[in-house]
Design a protein around this motif. Structure first.
Motif, PDB file in Angstrom:
ATOM      1  N   HIS A  21       9.673  15.674  11.201  1.00 41.70           N
ATOM      2  CA  HIS A  21      10.408  16.873  11.615  1.00 41.70           C
ATOM      3  C   HIS A  21      10.958  16.757  13.038  1.00 41.70           C
ATOM      4  O   HIS A  21      11.452  17.732  13.602  1.00 41.70           O
ATOM      5  CB  HIS A  21       9.495  18.096  11.518  1.00 41.70           C
ATOM      6  N   TRP A  28      10.747  22.789  17.442  1.00 40.21           N
ATOM      7  CA  TRP A  28       9.331  22.724  17.094  1.00 40.21           C
ATOM      8  C   TRP A  28       8.463  22.402  18.310  1.00 40.21           C
ATOM      9  O   TRP A  28       8.816  21.573  19.145  1.00 40.21           O
ATOM     10  CB  TRP A  28       9.077  21.638  16.052  1.00 40.21           C
ATOM     11  N   CYS A  81       8.148  28.286  17.272  1.00 38.09           N
ATOM     12  CA  CYS A  81       7.857  27.575  16.019  1.00 38.09           C
ATOM     13  C   CYS A  81       6.900  26.416  16.274  1.00 38.09           C
ATOM     14  O   CYS A  81       7.160  25.551  17.131  1.00 38.09           O
ATOM     15  CB  CYS A  81       9.153  27.062  15.397  1.00 38.09           C
ATOM     16  N   LYS A  83       4.542  23.337  14.447  1.00 40.34           N
ATOM     17  CA  LYS A  83       4.324  22.488  13.270  1.00 40.34           C
ATOM     18  C   LYS A  83       2.965  21.798  13.397  1.00 40.34           C
ATOM     19  O   LYS A  83       2.627  21.245  14.444  1.00 40.34           O
ATOM     20  CB  LYS A  83       5.444  21.448  13.177  1.00 40.34           C
TER      21      LYS A  83
END
Length: 706
Positions: A21, A28, A81, A83
Motif C-alpha cells: 500500500h 497512510w 488513515c 494501515k
C-alpha cells in the motif's frame, strides 16, 4: 512499476502488506504516535484498515478503493488513515476484531474500523465495495456519512465508543476460574460428533470448511484414552478427504487456506505456514496409529514444499504465499488460483494423449473445466486438480496395473511441476514470524522423530538457531524478522509456540541446549504474561499503552491459543524437570479457562488436550545409552513408532550435557544402563517400572500404562 506514483509513509516499513500500500494515494500511517497525535490535534477520527499480504479481499479493496484518487481524497480529507498488518500486530487486530464482533458484525479481513482520536472504536465492518451494491454501502458513501455524524454529533459517538471500550475491558475479568473433571473430555467429543460431516469429513455440513488441526489433536488423544473408534474415523476420513481434494496442491505439495465448498474441492488458494506445520503433525499422528503409507506421502510432500519454497537462506521459515499471481515487474493481476489451474487441452498437449487421459481421469479434469462459475470468470473453463477416482479404478479403465498407473501419475506430476514453475508465481510473504516458526520447528522435529530423515532435523535446528540469533534480544523474543530487521515485541503465542518447538526439537535430537532455552524462555513468558490474580496468561505484555485491553483468547481456531500451548508446555516441562511450580502454573492455566471448558470445550480443543495430558499421569520414558549406539537408536525408534501423546522422552547418553540434565532433575542420576547395554526406563510420577534392554518388553511397558 510505481515509477510515476508518489510513495506514502508506508514506504519506510518492512511488512510486505504495508509495502503493498506504499504507493496508494491514501496518506497512510503505520500504527504509532505520529498518527495518534495528528488525530488528536486535528480532532479527526481514525480510519483503521487491518489485513495481511496474502488476503484476497484485501487486494480487492485496495484496487477498488485505496488506489482510487477520488476515494483516497475523501479518506485524506476526513480521516487519519492507519494501515496494520495483522500478522505483525495480532494484538491490535484482536482488540478491534473483538469490538467488531461485539457490534454484531461478522469478522474477517480486510477489517475496516473507525476510531476516535483516543483509539476507541465506534463503527466497523470488513470489505466495502466502491459503490453501494449487494446490500453493502459503498465505501465513499460510508466515509461521507461517518464524517457527517462526527461533525454533527461527536459527543454521542464518543459516548458510544467509551461504552464499547468498557465492554472490551470487562472481558478478561469475566472468566471465573472453575474446577475441572474428565467429563469435559466426553462433552468435547460429543460436540464434535454432532457436527461431523460423515460424507465429506470435516465439521459442519456446508462450506466453507477450514482445517482446524487442534480438533484432530484432541480427537486422536480421545481415541488413545478411550479406544473410541469413531474419534479416529472422524480424523482419518477428514484428513483423507482433505488430501484428496482441491485444497491440497497435488503438483507442488502444501495445503491451501480453506475450501469454499463442503467437499474440500474448491480452495481459497493462499497457503499459510501455520497450516502446513499443524497439518504435518496431524498426519504424523494418524500415521503412527494407522501405519497407512498415504499419510507418509502427504507429510513428505508438505515438508518438501516448505523447504523448497518457504525457507529463508539462513533457515527461518517464511509466512505465506498469495492466492493471486502477478507477472514480474508489472501490475497485471493474473487472478486467484491462476498458478494452480489447468485446461484439459493444455494438459493433453503437455502430457501426451495416453498419459494425459489417465491423469485427467484420476484428477477429475473435464473438457469444459471442473471449477465453479465465478463472476470474474477467473475459473471459467479451468480445472482444479482433485482425486476423483481410486487408483484401482483408473488402472482398470486403462487396462494397466495400479503400480504402472502410479508411475504414470508421478511422471505427469513431475512434468507439470516444471511447467508450472515457469508461470508467474503467487506473491511470497517473506517475513519470518517467531510463532509460526515455532509451529514449523515442531513439525520438522516430529517428522525426524518418526522417519529419521536428517534433512528434517536440519530444517528444525536451523530455524531454531535463526530465531535465537535474529529474533531474541536481551532474553526477550521479537515477533517479526524481515530484510535484516527484527521488530515488534513478541506476544504470548510467539513464546508458547517457540517453546513447544524447542521441546519437540529436544526430543528429536536430545541436545540439552534446546531444553535449556525452552526453560529460559518459559520463565520470561511467565514474567511477562502471567496473570497473578486469576491464573493463566494474557496475550500481550501490557507494555504498549496504545493497546486498549489485555485480552485472553478463548478460541483454538486456525491457530491454537498461546494459552493452550502454554499450558501444555508447562505440564511437559514439569514432567521433565519435576518442578512443582511449573505443574501448578499449568494447572492454574487450565482452571483459568475452566468455565469455558466446562460449558463449551469444543471452542478450545487444544486446551482440552492439555487437560488430557494433565489428568493422565504422563509417562516419563528415559533412555540410558550412547546416542550413536544402534541399540539406543532402536529403543528410540520404537518409542516413536507409537502414538503416545502423553509422554516425555529423555536421553541419558553419558555425554558432556548429561550433568545439565541431572541439575534439572536429580531423579535422572539414579538411572543408568544395565550391564553397559542401552536401557529404557518407563516411569510415571518419577516411579519406574523395571528397566529393560529388550524391545518387546519395552512395547509391553508402554502399552500397559497404569
Amino acid at each position: 512499476m510505481e515509477q510515476n506514483k508518489r510513495p506514502n509513509k508506508l514506504i519506510h516499513e518492512k511488512s510486505p502488506y504495508l509495502l503493498q500500500h506504499a504507493y496508494n494515494p491514501v496518506d497512510w500511517y503505520s500504527w504509532g504516535d505520529e498518527a495518534f497525535a495528528r488525530a488528536r490535534t486535528e480532532h479527526k477520527p481514525i480510519f483503521l484498515s487491518v489485513g495481511y499480504s496474502t488476503c484476497h479481499w484485501c487486494h480487492v479493496m485496495e484496487h477498488e478503493s485505496f488506489e482510487d484518487d477520488s476515494i483516497a481524497a475523501l479518506m485524506n480529507k476526513y480521516f487519519v488513515c492507519i494501515k496494520v498488518d495483522r500478522e505483525e500486530r495480532p494484538d491490535i487486530d484482536k482488540v478491534y476484531m473483538t469490538a467488531l464482533q461485539g457490534m454484531g458484525q461478522h469478522g474477517g479481513w480486510p477489517m475496516s474500523m473507525f476510531l476516535t482520536p483516543e483509539l476507541h472504536p465506534f463503527y466497523g465492518g470488513t470489505y466495502f465495495p466502491p459503490q453501494s451494491r449487494y446490500g453493502r454501502i459503498g465505501f465513499p458513501d460510508l466515509l461521507t456519512r461517518i464524517h457527517q455524524v462526527w461533525e454533527t454529533d461527536s459527543d454521542k459517538v464518543l459516548q458510544s465508543a467509551t461504552g464499547i471500550v468498557k465492554a472490551l475491558q470487562e472481558i478478561p475479568s469475566s472468566m471465573p476460574a472453575s474446577s475441572l473433571d474428565s467429563a469435559l473430555l466426553d462433552t468435547c467429543y460429543d460436540q464434535f460428533d454432532r457436527t461431523y460431516d460423515q460424507e465429506f469429513g470435516g465439521f459442519g455440513k456446508g462450506g466453507p470448511k477450514f482445517p482446524r488441526p487442534s480438533v484432530f489433536n484432541f480427537l486422536l488423544r480421545y481415541y488413545a484414552r478411550t479406544g473410541n473408534a469413531r474419534a479416529l474415523e472422524m480424523t482419518t476420513r477428514t484428513l483423507q478427504k482433505m488430501s484428496a481434494g482441491g485444497i491440497y496442491d497435488h503438483i507442488g505439495g502444501g495445503f491451501h487456506r480453506y475450501s469454499v465448498d463442503a467437499e474440500w474441492r474448491i480452495p481459497h488458494f493462499e497457503k499459510m505456514l501455520y497450516d502446513q506445520a499443524q497439518l504435518v503433525n496431524s498426519y504424523i499422528d494418524v500415521f503412527q496409529i494407522t501405519k497407512d503409507p498415504l499419510f507418509v506421502a502427504i507429510i513428505r510432500e508438505v515438508l518438501d514444499y516448505v523447504m523448497r519454497d518457504m525457507t529463508h537462506p539462513e533457515g527461518g521459515f517464511y509466512s505465506a504465499e498469495d492466492a493471486d499471481s502477478r507477472k514480474p515487474d508489472t501490475p497485471e493481476e493474473k487472478g486467484e488460483g491462476a498458478f494452480y489451474l489447468w485446461t484439459k487441452k493444455e494438459l493433453l498437449s503437455l502430457l501426451g494423449k495416453d498419459d494425459g487421459e489417465l491423469f485427467c481421469l484420476y484428477y477429475g479434469v473435464e473438457e469444459a473445466g471442473n471449477a465453479p462459475f465465478d463472476p470474474q470468470h477467473e475459473f471459467t473453463g479451468k480445472n482444479i486438480l482433485y482425486i476423483s477416482h481410486f487408483l484401482k479404478q483408473v488402472a482398470i479403465s486403462f487396462s494397466t496395473t495400479p503400480e504402472d498407473a502410479a508411475e504414470i501419475l508421478a511422471r505427469c506430476k513431475a512434468k507439470l511441476f516444471n511447467v508450472r514453475s515457469n508461470r508467474p508465481r503467487p506473491h511470497l510473504d517473506d517475513k519470518v514470524l517467531t510463532s509460526w516458526n515455532g509451529l514449523m520447528i515442531s513439525a520438522f522435529a516430529r517428522a525426524y522423530q518418526v522417519f529419521q530423515e536428517p534433512k528434517y532435523l536440519s530444517a528444525a535446528r536451523r530455524s531454531a538457531e535463526f530465531v535465537l540469533k535474529n529474533m531474541r534480544s536481551n532474553g526477550y523474543l521479537v515477533r517479526r524478522f524481515r530484510d535484516g530487521e527484527a521488530r515488534h515485541d513478541a506476544h504470548l503465542d510467539d513464546y508458547a509456540f517457540f517453546v513447544q518447538g524447542l521441546l519437540d526439537l529436544y526430543e528429536a535430537c536430545f541436545e540439552v541446549t534446546w531444553l535449556t532455552h525452552a526453560l529460559e524462555i518459559t520463565q520470561t513468558q511467565l514474567d511477562m504474561f502471567w496473570d497473578a490474580n486469576t491464573g493463566g496468561f494474557f496475550d500481550t505484555s501490557g507494555k504498549d499503552s496504545s493497546i486498549l485491553v489485555r485480552m485472553k483468547e478463548q478460541y483454538d481456531g486456525a491457530e491454537p491459543t498461546g494459552s493452550s500451548i502454554g499450558a501444555m508446555n508447562l505440564l511437559r516441562l514439569a514432567q521433565i524437570t519435576n518442578k512443582s511450580e511449573l505443574r501448578e502454573k499449568g494447572e492454574r492455566t487450565l482452571l483459568a479457562f475452566g468455565e469455558v471448558l466446562r460449558k463449551q470445550p469444543a471452542v478450545m480443543p487444544q486446551m482440552v488436550a492439555a487437560y488430557d495430558f494433565f489428568a493422565d499421569h504422563p509417562q516419563q520414558i528415559v533412555v540410558a545409552g550412547g546416542r550413536d549406539v544402534p541399540a539406543t537408536r532402536a529403543i528410540i525408534n520404537e518409542i516413536y513408532t507409537r502414538f503416545l501423546p502423553n509422554k516425555v522422552v529423555i536421553l541419558l547418553d553419558g555425554g558432556n550435557e548429561q550433568d545439565e540434565l541431572f541439575d534439572l532433575n536429580s531423579f535422572y542420576a539414579s538411572l543408568a544402563p544395565l550391564g553397559d547395554k542401552p536401557t529404557a526406563y518407563v516411569c510415571q510420577d518419577s516411579v519406574c517400572q523395571l528397566p529393560t534392554t529388550d524391545i518387546e518388553e519395552l512395547r509391553r511397558l508402554m502399552d500397559n500404562k497404569n
